[in-house]
Design a protein around this motif. Sequence first.
Motif, PDB file in Angstrom:
ATOM      1  N   GLU A 354     -18.183 -32.484  24.322  1.00  0.00           N
ATOM      2  CA  GLU A 354     -17.899 -31.296  24.184  1.00  0.00           C
ATOM      3  C   GLU A 354     -18.968 -30.346  23.975  1.00  0.00           C
ATOM      4  OE1 GLU A 354     -14.108 -28.563  22.106  1.00  0.00           O
ATOM      5  OE2 GLU A 354     -14.747 -30.650  21.241  1.00  0.00           O
ATOM      6  N   LEU A 355     -19.794 -30.799  23.139  1.00  0.00           N
ATOM      7  CA  LEU A 355     -21.050 -29.866  22.591  1.00  0.00           C
ATOM      8  C   LEU A 355     -21.666 -29.705  23.996  1.00  0.00           C
ATOM      9  CD1 LEU A 355     -23.501 -30.328  19.585  1.00  0.00           C
ATOM     10  CD2 LEU A 355     -24.304 -30.151  21.934  1.00  0.00           C
ATOM     11  N   ARG A 356     -22.044 -30.966  24.777  1.00  0.00           N
ATOM     12  CA  ARG A 356     -22.900 -30.638  26.053  1.00  0.00           C
ATOM     13  C   ARG A 356     -22.402 -29.805  26.850  1.00  0.00           C
ATOM     14  NH1 ARG A 356     -22.124 -35.234  27.390  1.00  0.00           N
ATOM     15  NH2 ARG A 356     -20.861 -34.999  29.229  1.00  0.00           N
ATOM     16  N   ARG A 357     -20.828 -29.586  26.873  1.00  0.00           N
ATOM     17  CA  ARG A 357     -20.222 -29.061  27.941  1.00  0.00           C
ATOM     18  C   ARG A 357     -20.340 -27.508  27.639  1.00  0.00           C
ATOM     19  NH1 ARG A 357     -16.407 -33.275  28.340  1.00  0.00           N
ATOM     20  NH2 ARG A 357     -16.790 -34.473  30.155  1.00  0.00           N
ATOM     21  N   MET A 358     -20.214 -27.060  26.081  1.00  0.00           N
ATOM     22  CA  MET A 358     -20.219 -25.642  25.763  1.00  0.00           C
ATOM     23  C   MET A 358     -21.626 -25.260  25.818  1.00  0.00           C
ATOM     24  SD  MET A 358     -17.792 -26.197  22.530  1.00  0.00           S
ATOM     25  CE  MET A 358     -17.898 -24.379  22.100  1.00  0.00           C
ATOM     26  N   VAL A 359     -22.651 -26.099  25.631  1.00  0.00           N
ATOM     27  CA  VAL A 359     -24.088 -25.307  25.759  1.00  0.00           C
ATOM     28  C   VAL A 359     -24.467 -25.122  27.130  1.00  0.00           C
ATOM     29  CG1 VAL A 359     -26.555 -26.130  25.662  1.00  0.00           C
ATOM     30  CG2 VAL A 359     -24.775 -26.651  23.851  1.00  0.00           C
ATOM     31  N   ALA A 360     -23.757 -26.024  28.007  1.00  0.00           N
ATOM     32  CA  ALA A 360     -24.091 -25.900  29.346  1.00  0.00           C
ATOM     33  C   ALA A 360     -23.330 -24.561  30.031  1.00  0.00           C
ATOM     34  CB  ALA A 360     -23.478 -27.147  30.494  1.00  0.00           C
ATOM     35  N   ALA A 361     -22.186 -24.326  29.500  1.00  0.00           N
ATOM     36  CA  ALA A 361     -21.471 -22.968  29.851  1.00  0.00           C
ATOM     37  C   ALA A 361     -22.093 -21.876  29.277  1.00  0.00           C
ATOM     38  CB  ALA A 361     -20.081 -23.190  29.558  1.00  0.00           C
ATOM     39  N   THR A 362     -23.178 -22.021  28.403  1.00  0.00           N
ATOM     40  CA  THR A 362     -23.569 -20.644  27.854  1.00  0.00           C
ATOM     41  C   THR A 362     -24.587 -20.133  28.839  1.00  0.00           C
ATOM     42  OG1 THR A 362     -23.814 -21.605  25.595  1.00  0.00           O
ATOM     43  CG2 THR A 362     -25.297 -19.853  26.143  1.00  0.00           C
ATOM     44  N   ASP A 363     -24.782 -18.725  29.140  1.00  0.00           N
ATOM     45  CA  ASP A 363     -25.717 -18.388  29.827  1.00  0.00           C
ATOM     46  C   ASP A 363     -27.057 -18.460  29.591  1.00  0.00           C
ATOM     47  OD1 ASP A 363     -23.338 -17.591  31.785  1.00  0.00           O
ATOM     48  OD2 ASP A 363     -23.334 -15.549  30.670  1.00  0.00           O
ATOM     49  N   VAL A 364     -27.858 -18.485  30.406  1.00  0.00           N
ATOM     50  CA  VAL A 364     -29.414 -18.216  30.090  1.00  0.00           C
ATOM     51  C   VAL A 364     -29.798 -17.246  29.511  1.00  0.00           C
ATOM     52  CG1 VAL A 364     -31.611 -18.526  31.074  1.00  0.00           C
ATOM     53  CG2 VAL A 364     -30.006 -20.128  32.244  1.00  0.00           C
ATOM     54  N   GLY A 365     -30.357 -17.413  28.289  1.00  0.00           N
ATOM     55  CA  GLY A 365     -30.922 -16.253  27.353  1.00  0.00           C
ATOM     56  C   GLY A 365     -29.663 -15.631  26.480  1.00  0.00           C
ATOM     57  N   GLN A 366     -28.686 -16.218  26.616  1.00  0.00           N
ATOM     58  CA  GLN A 366     -27.626 -16.039  25.260  1.00  0.00           C
ATOM     59  C   GLN A 366     -27.714 -16.909  24.289  1.00  0.00           C
ATOM     60  OE1 GLN A 366     -25.275 -13.500  25.414  1.00  0.00           O
ATOM     61  NE2 GLN A 366     -26.598 -12.919  27.297  1.00  0.00           N
ATOM     62  N   THR A 367     -27.209 -16.701  23.064  1.00  0.00           N
ATOM     63  CA  THR A 367     -27.228 -17.223  21.881  1.00  0.00           C
ATOM     64  C   THR A 367     -26.194 -18.308  21.853  1.00  0.00           C
ATOM     65  OG1 THR A 367     -28.931 -15.625  20.693  1.00  0.00           O
ATOM     66  CG2 THR A 367     -27.538 -17.252  19.503  1.00  0.00           C
ATOM     67  N   VAL A 368     -26.600 -19.587  21.304  1.00  0.00           N
ATOM     68  CA  VAL A 368     -25.627 -20.363  21.058  1.00  0.00           C
ATOM     69  C   VAL A 368     -25.748 -20.799  19.364  1.00  0.00           C
ATOM     70  CG1 VAL A 368     -26.768 -22.518  21.968  1.00  0.00           C
ATOM     71  CG2 VAL A 368     -24.331 -22.895  21.523  1.00  0.00           C
ATOM     72  N   ARG A 369     -24.416 -20.925  18.770  1.00  0.00           N
ATOM     73  CA  ARG A 369     -24.642 -21.306  17.276  1.00  0.00           C
ATOM     74  C   ARG A 369     -23.999 -22.393  17.059  1.00  0.00           C
ATOM     75  NH1 ARG A 369     -21.220 -18.799  14.781  1.00  0.00           N
ATOM     76  NH2 ARG A 369     -19.980 -17.814  16.163  1.00  0.00           N
ATOM     77  N   PHE A 370     -24.991 -23.283  16.281  1.00  0.00           N
ATOM     78  CA  PHE A 370     -24.635 -24.660  15.932  1.00  0.00           C
ATOM     79  C   PHE A 370     -24.166 -24.627  14.484  1.00  0.00           C
ATOM     80  CE2 PHE A 370     -27.157 -27.472  18.958  1.00  0.00           C
ATOM     81  CZ  PHE A 370     -26.539 -27.148  19.945  1.00  0.00           C
ATOM     82  N   THR A 371     -23.119 -25.183  14.029  1.00  0.00           N
ATOM     83  CA  THR A 371     -23.028 -25.524  12.474  1.00  0.00           C
ATOM     84  C   THR A 371     -23.233 -27.091  12.365  1.00  0.00           C
ATOM     85  OG1 THR A 371     -21.131 -23.586  12.414  1.00  0.00           O
ATOM     86  CG2 THR A 371     -21.273 -25.184  10.705  1.00  0.00           C
TER      87      THR A 371
END
Length: 511
Positions: A354-371
């Motif tokens: 699930e983490l891998r798919r959510m990161v992959a779905a993030t647009d290049v240059g956008q911020t992804v937040r990890f808790t």
Amino acid sequence: MLKRKEFILGAAAGLTLAAAATAGGVISWPGAHAEPQAVNRISPVPANGDSFTPPPGAPNSFANIFDQVAPAVVQIDVTVKVDQPQGGVFQIPGLPFQFVPPQGRGGQGEDVEPQTTQGAGSGFFISQDGFIVTNNHVVADATEIKVKMSDGRELPARLIGRDPGTDLAVIKVEGDDFKYVSFEETAEPRVGDWVIAVGNPFGLGGTATAGIVSAKARDIDPTGYNEYIQIDAAINRGNSGGPTFDIHGRVIGVNSAIYSPTGSSVGIGFAIPAEVAKSVTSRLMQGQTIERGYVGVAIQNLPDGAAEALGLPASIKGAYVGEVTADGPAERAGVQVGDVVIQVNGRDIDGSSELRRMVAATDVGQTVRFTVFRDGRRQEIAIRAVKRPSDEELDSSTREGGPSATPGATANSTVEGMKVASLTPAVRQRYGLPTDVEGVVVVETVPGSKAAQLGIPAGAVIQRANNQVVNSPADLERAITAARGAGRPGVLLMVRTPNGATSVVLELPKN
């Protein structure tokens, strides 16, 4: 430095690409170069009541559905170059054994012509003007592609685009009067619903098989981005890339793999969901390249007992960070090896897929937040995603340098049923370990010990214990002593094996 994978996870044994063996998908948009007329679009059979309620008499015969959709399904024949090492032995893609050419063809010392072999798969039209969906693994290495239609016509095809991450590809034949089908996006199939697979098993062409949806959201591909639909309609070699239809003639998936100890159908097949297939293939049709977000971490699911070993609540779910790419986005943001990621963008995650798919779905240059949990405390880390490197770039990258093993570390110590040694030059040579790998090597396990029960092989390298770096047997002993002192039932070991890195929980006997 780039890493080969964004996560580490063992693949299921027996999983076979249907590259010469699956059935495929559907799509409802017009072609990129012609405005298709509605006359050639194959309309689904009207549904009565519930979206997946079979029409009257449906279980008695699938003939009407087959007659309706068969003209949109094609056989795909490909010519593929085959590497021929010195000595004349060469490997045909998709087959587990090697071939030796007849005497006088390809022997040593001769001028060897490039060897080619033939492959076959399936596909289906998704537009009136000749766009066809298939699997990436059917056409990825093809030097020539031909399409054979249900009416017997054979047409040359060209590759439009492909996406290895989802195993999808689009090819095209010239023309503007083809029957085509569409992906079903609104009605979700349920476990138990009827399905029909149409394709080209073993080169036979025009073959229909029927079954049901056996399961959904199967995570069978640790290097891909699909949650597959599992079906029990028979799919075999040659069905790859063909469509799976529901009882109303709507494409619900593109068949891509089977699980089989024999290479033939045992009733467990996997199809790429229509929603994913349409999203990817529509972009490929428009000439776009599929880009995915990348942060540069190697992750894996938390093994059983890992939460307790790390002093976390037993109910915690998430992904364990096993490696962080040097100078990558995650390292620059502060992610560390040993972090346990429990949320992405504020949403709980169950594990690494699930983490891998959510990161992959993030647009290049956008911020992804990890808790993350680190040292028993929650932390928020914001990471700016970059474009994921190609598989070739990830494969060719290597780590340079690295800290040396602790001088004077104790060698051949026995720790919790494992005989371990420091990584001296001689030990590295013995087990074929590169200079950038650090830790302690397992020389052998004591029969009957917990380590032996875990199946830790000789030559495996223990790199961390409960998130503490291990450079010597003494480091390992200290981490285990600390876990005992904290009353923990086990210790989480990060282990590098010949098959890749993994994590295991070594149970500590009660005193």
